[in-house]
Design a protein around this motif. Structure first.
Motif, PDB file in Angstrom:
ATOM      1  N   VAL A 226       2.734  39.929   9.999  1.00 47.19           N
ATOM      2  CA  VAL A 226       1.473  39.969   9.276  1.00 47.19           C
ATOM      3  C   VAL A 226       1.488  38.901   8.192  1.00 47.19           C
ATOM      4  N   VAL A 227       0.483  38.038   8.186  1.00 54.72           N
ATOM      5  CA  VAL A 227       0.341  37.041   7.132  1.00 54.72           C
ATOM      6  C   VAL A 227      -0.564  37.636   6.060  1.00 54.72           C
TER       7      VAL A 227
ATOM      8  N   VAL B 152       4.457  36.147   4.432  1.00 53.28           N
ATOM      9  CA  VAL B 152       4.450  36.731   5.765  1.00 53.28           C
ATOM     10  C   VAL B 152       5.430  37.898   5.778  1.00 53.28           C
TER      11      VAL B 152
ATOM     12  N   SER C 126      -5.896  33.409   8.482  1.00 49.95           N
ATOM     13  CA  SER C 126      -4.686  34.234   8.548  1.00 49.95           C
ATOM     14  C   SER C 126      -4.358  34.599   9.983  1.00 49.95           C
TER      15      SER C 126
ATOM     16  N   TRP D 261       3.683  33.589  15.496  1.00 51.80           N
ATOM     17  CA  TRP D 261       4.163  34.471  16.570  1.00 51.80           C
ATOM     18  C   TRP D 261       4.585  33.646  17.791  1.00 51.80           C
TER      19      TRP D 261
ATOM     20  N   GLU E  66      -1.044  33.632  11.964  1.00 51.84           N
ATOM     21  CA  GLU E  66      -0.220  34.665  12.606  1.00 51.84           C
ATOM     22  C   GLU E  66       0.054  34.315  14.064  1.00 51.84           C
TER      23      GLU E  66
END
Length: 91
Positions: free
Chosen positions: A32-33, A38, A10, A18, A14
Motif C-alpha cells: 500500500v502506498v 509504502v 498512488s 508490485w 502501487e
C-alpha cells in the motif's frame, strides 16, 4: 478533484512497485502506498514501512544487475525487502 488525482497516482505507483518486485521474485502479502511511504506486508502479521523513493531506488539498482535478481529469489521475503532497501539507500 485533487484527491482523485492523488488516488490514481498512488494506484499507479502501487502497480509499478508490485510489478517491479514481482520481476525480482519478491511476492509481498500486500503493498500500500500512503503518500511518500509504502507499507509492504512480509506476511499477514508483519509489515515494513519505508520511503517510496528508497524502495524505487533499490528496485532500479537491482533491475540493472541481473545476477542479483537470481540471488535474492532464494531468500526469505523479509531479507529480500531489506536488501532492496539497502541497495536503495546506497544510491
Amino acid at each position: 478533484m485533487v484527491v482523485e488525482k492523488t488516488d490514481s497516482e498512488s494506484e499507479l505507483l502501487e502497480k509499478f512497485i508490485w510489478k517491479s518486485l514481482s520481476e525480482l521474485g519478491i511476492s509481498p502479502s500486500f503493498l500500500v502506498v500512503e503518500g511518500m511511504e509504502v507499507r509492504i506486508g512480509i506476511d499477514w502479521k508483519k509489515e515494513i514501512r519505508l520511503p517510496v523513493r528508497t524502495l524505487c531506488d533499490g528496485i532500479s539498482e537491482l533491475s540493472i544487475e541481473p545476477d542479483q535478481k537470481i540471488l535474492i529469489r532464494d531468500w526469505s521475503p523479509e531479507v529480500q525487502i531489506s536488501y532492496v532497501v539497502w541497495k536503495g539507500r546506497r544510491t
